[in-house]
Design an enzyme around this catalytic site. Structure first.
Site, PDB file in Angstrom:
ATOM      1  CG  ASP A 293      -1.823   1.183   1.328  1.00  0.00           C
ATOM      2  OD1 ASP A 293      -1.771   2.042   0.426  1.00  0.00           O
ATOM      3  OD2 ASP A 293      -2.591   1.266   2.310  1.00  0.00           O
ATOM      4  CG  ASP A 426     -13.611   4.871  -0.572  1.00  0.00           C
ATOM      5  OD1 ASP A 426     -13.255   3.971   0.211  1.00  0.00           O
ATOM      6  OD2 ASP A 426     -12.825   5.412  -1.373  1.00  0.00           O
ATOM      7  CG  ASP A 539      -8.645   0.242  -1.730  1.00  0.00           C
ATOM      8  OD1 ASP A 539      -7.511  -0.082  -2.131  1.00  0.00           O
ATOM      9  OD2 ASP A 539      -8.966   1.423  -1.494  1.00  0.00           O
ATOM     10  NE  ARG A 598      -4.465  -0.372  -2.736  1.00  0.00           N
ATOM     11  CZ  ARG A 598      -4.332   0.446  -1.693  1.00  0.00           C
ATOM     12  NH1 ARG A 598      -4.536   1.758  -1.844  1.00  0.00           N
ATOM     13  NH2 ARG A 598      -4.033  -0.027  -0.499  1.00  0.00           N
ATOM     14  CG  ASP A 614      -4.046   5.296  -3.226  1.00  0.00           C
ATOM     15  OD1 ASP A 614      -5.115   4.963  -3.769  1.00  0.00           O
ATOM     16  OD2 ASP A 614      -3.753   4.982  -2.058  1.00  0.00           O
ATOM     17  CG  HIS A 672     -11.540   7.194  -6.717  1.00  0.00           C
ATOM     18  ND1 HIS A 672     -12.556   7.464  -5.830  1.00  0.00           N
ATOM     19  CD2 HIS A 672     -10.617   6.475  -6.009  1.00  0.00           C
ATOM     20  CE1 HIS A 672     -12.267   6.935  -4.653  1.00  0.00           C
ATOM     21  NE2 HIS A 672     -11.093   6.332  -4.738  1.00  0.00           N
TER      22      HIS A 672
END
Length: 956
Positions: A293, A426, A539, A598, A614, A672
């Site tokens: 992440d 979300d 996610d 993701r 991201d 997004h």
């Protein structure tokens, strides 16, 4: 209470840091120097391989050859397995001959055991052996000392393994805390004498004796008395920042090098925010494959991101090949390219280094790019065929506030006449970030909200992440705990880490029982408030652990008998697998799912879509979205896109418009934005920009039939949807480094405008004997040239290849589902020879009936000899459609004297037409054929009229 407050303070600090950080904090993530196994392996120097082949251990069956390798430094033996696979592939496996315990071998990635073909030893002597690969004079040579594999076609070496001598296999060994080590420490001198006695039996002068049956029987003793290797830092435990990694199994890393003679260009190994062509990593960090992440990632950096696909593709003008390194542990890939010059030939050397597991590598020998894609698809499967609606536009942000907000945004699209298919929610939609729930104040009536969308033939996606709030009153948590299905820490208790809900448990998705249970949670009576138009977003499934090492799970966590270090890169694939299965099960196996993930691995294409994570509202991130998606397409993941506008920061209106224009021509099309960014609905930037965004989205919707047909083709064949130019023009070296334009299928070339303030772009149009038509103006351009294109803010440079037929729907409605029975327009772009070809695919757009019941329409469209025809490719199907052909536009045409339609029952009908002499475009109006029928349209000319607008005919 004090402990609880302290924990909540920690969560607050973590979240605050996530929200205010301007860019990735690289100190949170390891370099190769900080990863002990990578550092150890990289310290090895090429050219001094200790491994040799014991040729008298050869065993050969119809489909498998085995040999033993011995490391002359420590006398540890390895087992080499070779398989010749159908489809021109070779599999090489290397494992310890007698490991102390089993080493992890990746599961659930291959769709089946790959079918094999017979192996044949052609020759054998003391130096090695030669095997026939049975195709195009291909041979595999095994050299004995040092061990080396070469694959040749005729006299030419295609690929070499261990040619640089960097094979390294850290064997499992007892910890030096054992009794034997204590004895060794106490009686060191005596032990050294014993070792010398045994090692004297294995010098070079006794090689022939070694390779006898007697020496084979002595191998057990040889293994027991192998030289002990010096311990180095990080072998048995490792610390990074404040995190400690216990390593009860000790060092177990593996490495192997591959060399590609005459190759300068290699691609693949996503995911990295870097160039399409892989760079030379000498002097810097290797490319890292370790799902992480990473907050607002840096560009032009080989550091690991959210997903990992260990597939590398080599390409030159003569041949395309691939390497699939089947290992799910942390992996580093070194790339060294030598370009041609000063009498030397080019070569690319690639070295793979993984922390644990075994060497299991598939060599895909091409020879064409399409062959490599087919070969890889035969191993890991093809792209899941998505419902048509998922190819439309998706509107998302973190977070739409409540049901009223959703209704207002939905109405905004109608008020501004902008089509869209999905609105997304979300993490804030759930009750305290308890997934599978709804916030009772903000979303008290989710079914009513979903029904409102369904009435407009629209849909919703909600996020369901794999970190589960530790809360005894939360049913999901209590059931997972009662079933003992959480990942364990090294001491055997449930592993807990910090993520969005606070203290979180992590389901062990490597366990089939966990996946089965998770899938059952998506049933309509279990996921309260859900309906058939609700889909899912996974996610944070790297997995993300805010207080874990490198923001992920501790490597010594336990998945049954395996450590997390063994399976880390598989976790996201398993989450998406279980989620997709849940969406299928809830419909009784009827409906195709949609799941966005993701984190991913090889094989993730079978379960849904991927996005690039991201990103930021910066021009560089817009540009990087193209090579990132192209790289994913090369390794089977065709349903890919980037967050339009950038997730972080606030884009300028120019950047936002350009991003919509680029995103409309990527497979997955979603806007997004981060929680802290201003609202970004398409109508909030003034009427002029709203009109530009509306036009970009509408261009997407007109092309949905083409996108749908390409995703169907990807599902059937494994061929990528977004393609680098070299895939279709493999012999043109100009295309090898191009990454700012690409092909959609083989027939549309797109060059998005990705520079701030751009007044022009230069697009390369490939194919010296081809022509390309501007899809907006129908202007024809010769191939094999760099074309200067003036651009304005409304420009999206797109070209259709001469020789192609592309289907569109030019009537615009509020969603793709409203367009299902609308008529088609055929865009026919003639080649210089006056020919064209394309396909039209139609089914019910959302179920598995196309596969299970063969319910679909698949038509071959051809133009040749002034005749346009439609022929059925779906023999045996009785599926029908209400859609019809309302228009045919033929580019590069000559005006006919008449046009008529002939149906299969012999009816002949005159067709109205217009001809624009300035653009050489012939338009057939309302020919009226059913889109699923066979028919023929004839263009008739006077005897002295040229029949198509070729350069030769233009001079007549």
């Amino acid at each position: 209470m004090a402990l609880y407050i302290a924990r909540m303070c920690l969560v607050f600090v973590v979240l605050l840091l996530l929200c205010v950080t301007e860019a990735v904090d690289r100190s949170n993530f390891k370099t190769c120097e900080q990863s002990s196994f990578c550092k150890r392996q990289r310290e090895l120097k090429p050219g001094q391989s200790p491994y040799r082949v014991l040729l008298d251990t050869l065993e050969l069956s119809d489909s498998r050859m085995t040999l033993q390798l011995i490391n002359d430094n420590n006398k540890v033996r390895l087992l080499l397995e070779l398989y010749r696979l159908q489809g021109n592939m070779t599999r090489v496996k290397i494992n310890e001959l007698k490991p102390l315990k089993p080493r992890y071998e990746v599961r659930d990635v291959l769709i089946a055991d790959p079918p094999t073909e017979p192996l044949l030893v052609v020759t054998q002597d003391k130096n090695g052996l030669v095997l026939s690969l049975g195709q195009d004079e291909q041979r595999l040579i095994v050299s004995a000392r040092p061990f080396r594999l070469d694959i040749l076609k005729g006299p030419r070496v295609l690929l070499s393994l261990n040619s640089r001598g960097l094979l390294a296999f850290e064997h499992l060994r007892p910890c030096k805390d054992t009794i034997s080590h204590k004895i060794t420490s106490t009686f060191g001198g005596m032990w050294e004498s014993i070792k010398s006695l045994f090692s004297s039996k294995h010098d070079d002068n006794t090689e022939e004796v070694e390779e006898t049956e007697t020496s084979k029987k002595a191998s057990d003793k040889e293994d027991q008395t192998a030289n002990e290797e010096e311990d180095k830092p990080g072998m048995w435990d490792e610390t990074f920042k404040s995190h400690s990694d216990s390593k009860p199994n000790g060092p177990s890393s593996i490495s192997l090098d591959f060399s590609f003679p005459d190759v300068e260009h290699v691609y693949g190994i996503p995911e990295h925010a870097d160039t399409l062509r892989l760079k030379n990593t000498h002097g810097g960090d290797p490319y890292r494959l370790y799902n992480l992440d990473v907050f607002q990632y840096e560009l032009n950096n080989p550091m690991a991101l959210y997903g990992s696909v260990p597939v590398l593709i080599s390409h030159n003008a003569q041949r395309t090949m691939g390497i699939f390194w089947l290992n799910a542990a942390e992996t580093w890939v070194d790339v060294g390219s030598r370009t041609a010059g000063e009498g030397s030939t080019p070569q690319t050397d690639v070295r793979w280094i993984s922390e644990t597991g075994i060497i299991d590598v598939f060599i895909m020998l091409g020879p064409k790019p399409t062959d490599v894609f087919t070969q890889y698809a035969s191993l890991t499967g093809t792209q899941a065929f998505p419902p048509l609606s998922t190819l439309g536009y998706h509107q998302c942000r973190w977070n739409y506030n409540d049901q009223e907000d959703v209704k207002t945004v939905d109405q905004g699209f109608d008020e501004h006449d902008i089509p869209y298919d999905f609105i997304w929610l979300d993490i804030e939609h759930a009750d305290g970030k308890r997934y599978f729930t709804w916030d009772p104040q903000k979303f008290p009536q989710p079914r009513e909200m979903l029904q409102g969308l369904m009435d407009k033939r629209r849909k919703m996606v909600t996020i369901v992440d794999p970190h589960i709030k530790v809360d005894a009153d939360y049913k999901i948590h209590s059931e997972i705990r009662s079933k003992d299905l959480y990942v364990k820490n090294k001491d055997g208790a449930d592993y807990e880490g910090w993520c969005w809900p606070g203290s979180s448990g992590y389901p062990d998705f490597t366990n089939p029982e966990m996946r089965t249970w998770w899938a059952s949670r998506f049933a309509f009576d279990k996921y309260e408030g859900s309906m058939e138009n609700l889909y899912t977003w996974n996610d944070m499934n790297e997995p993300s652990v805010f207080n874990g090492p490198e923001v992920t799970m501790h490597k010594d966590a336990q998945h049954g008998s395996w450590e997390h270090r063994d399976v880390h890169n598989l976790y996201g694939l398993y989450v998406q697998m279980a989620t997709a299965e849940g969406l299928i099960q809830r419909s009784g196996g009827t409906e195709r799912p949609f799941v966005l993930t993701r984190a991913f691995f090889a094989g993730s294409q079978r379960y849904g879509a991927v996005w690039t994570g991201d990103n930021a509202a910066e021009w560089g991130h817009l540009k990087m979205s193209i090579p990132m998606c192209l790289s994913l397409g090369l390794v089977g993941i065709s349903f890919c896109g980037a967050d339009v506008g950038g997730f972080f920061k606030h884009p300028s209106t120019e950047l936002l418009v350009r991003w919509y224009q680029a995103g409309a021509y990527q497979s997955f099309f979603r806007g997004h934005a981060h929680l802290d960014t201003p609202r970004r609905e398409p109508w909030l930037f003034g009427p002029e920009n709203t009109a530009l965004i509306r036009e970009a989205i509408r261009q997407r919707y007109t092309l949905l039939p083409y996108w749908y047909q390409l995703l169907y083709s990807a599902h059937r064949t494994g061929q990528p949807v977004m393609r680098p130019l070299w895939v279709e023009y493999p012999e043109d070296p100009v295309t090898f480094g191009i990454e700012n334009e690409y092909l959609i299928g083989k027939d549309l070339l797109v060059h998005p405008v990705t520079d701030e303030g751009a007044k022009s772009v230069t697009a390369y149009l490939p194919g010296k004997d081809e022509v390309w038509f501007d899809v907006h103006t129908f202007q024809k351009h010769e191939g094999g040239q760099n074309l200067y294109i003036p651009v304005s803010m409304s420009s999206i440079p797109v070209f259709q290849r001469g020789g192609s037929i592309i289907t569109r729907k030019d009537r615009m409605r509020r969603s793709s589902s409203c367009m299902e029975n609308d008529p088609y327009t055929l865009y026919v772009a003639l080649s210089p020879q006056g020919t064209a070809e394309g396909e039209l695919y139609i089914d019910d757009f959302h179920t598995f009936n196309f596969e299970k019941q063969k319910q679909f329409i698949h038509m071959l469209l051809q133009f040749s000899d002034n005749t346009l025809s439609s022929r059925n490719l779906a023999l045996g199907s009785n599926f029908t459609t209400e859609a019809w052909i309302e228009k045919v536009i033929i580019m590069g045409a000559v005006q006919p004297s008449s046009v008529f339609l002939k149906t299969t029952d012999g009816v002949r009908v005159a067709v109205e037409f217009d001809f624009d002499s300035d653009t050489s475009v012939l338009t057939l109006r309302k020919p009226g054929m059913n889109a699923g029928a066979e028919w023929t349209v004839f263009l008739q000319y006077h005897q002295d009229t040229p029949k198509h607008n070729s350069p030769e005919h233009q001079t007549l």
